[in-house]
Design a protein around this motif. Structure first.
Motif, mmCIF file in Angstrom:
data_model
loop_
_atom_site.group_PDB
_atom_site.id
_atom_site.type_symbol
_atom_site.label_atom_id
_atom_site.label_comp_id
_atom_site.label_asym_id
_atom_site.label_seq_id
_atom_site.Cartn_x
_atom_site.Cartn_y
_atom_site.Cartn_z
ATOM 1 N N UNK A 33 0.834 -1.214 0.000
ATOM 2 C CA UNK A 33 0.000 0.000 0.000
ATOM 3 C C UNK A 33 0.858 1.250 0.000
ATOM 4 N N UNK A 34 1.959 1.231 0.704
ATOM 5 C CA UNK A 34 2.840 2.391 0.776
ATOM 6 C C UNK A 34 3.501 2.653 -0.579
ATOM 7 N N UNK A 35 3.912 1.589 -1.268
ATOM 8 C CA UNK A 35 4.585 1.747 -2.560
ATOM 9 C C UNK A 35 3.596 2.114 -3.657
ATOM 10 N N UNK A 36 2.461 1.412 -3.719
ATOM 11 C CA UNK A 36 1.535 1.582 -4.830
ATOM 12 C C UNK A 36 0.391 2.552 -4.538
ATOM 13 N N UNK A 37 0.274 3.025 -3.332
ATOM 14 C CA UNK A 37 -0.749 4.026 -2.963
ATOM 15 C C UNK A 37 -2.154 3.609 -3.405
ATOM 16 N N UNK A 38 -2.466 2.334 -3.258
ATOM 17 C CA UNK A 38 -3.771 1.758 -3.609
ATOM 18 C C UNK A 38 -4.115 1.890 -5.094
ATOM 19 N N UNK A 39 -3.108 2.028 -5.959
ATOM 20 C CA UNK A 39 -3.348 2.103 -7.398
ATOM 21 C C UNK A 39 -3.398 0.726 -8.041
ATOM 22 N N UNK A 40 -2.930 -0.270 -7.335
ATOM 23 C CA UNK A 40 -2.943 -1.646 -7.820
ATOM 24 C C UNK A 40 -3.498 -2.550 -6.736
#
Length: 114
Positions: A33-40
């Motif tokens: 979640x930290x890396x992809x910011x809920x985009x995936x």
């Protein structure tokens, strides 16, 4: 305390935390979640060495042996053997838990019937 006993206790703690608790899965989800910011949507990924009980146990044991000045070939071999046995130790811990649950169920059923 005896270094071999400490290595065994490190192994038990590592197996419980890495394999049985779900803590590592929670960390991996947080990182995703930290890396992809809920985009995936979440996809499981490897996070070596912390999501592998063999790896985690080996490095923790090696760190203990080096930091406390206990390193020798015999303890290093024991550390590697305990790391190799982590899947079996996991199964033994699950078996112990299942036996305890069954004992409690039998005692409870006996108590209700009487």
């Amino acid at each position: 305390m005896e270094p071999s006993l400490i290595l065994f206790l490190i192994t038990i703690c590592t197996v419980i935390i890495v394999d049985l608790s779900g803590f590592i899965d929670h960390i991996k989800m947080w990182i995703w979640k930290w890396v992809w910011k809920n985009k995936r949507p979440y996809q499981d990924f490897e996070l070596k060495p912390i999501d592998c009980s063999f790896c985690s146990n080996f490095w923790l044991s090696l760190g203990y042996l080096i930091i406390w000045g206990k390193w020798n070939l015999a303890l290093m071999t024991l550390s590697l053997f305990l790391s190799l046995m982590t899947p079996i130790i996991k199964d033994i811990l699950i078996l112990i838990k299942s036996i305890c649950i069954k004992i409690i169920d039998v005692i409870y059923a006996w108590y209700i019937d009487n």
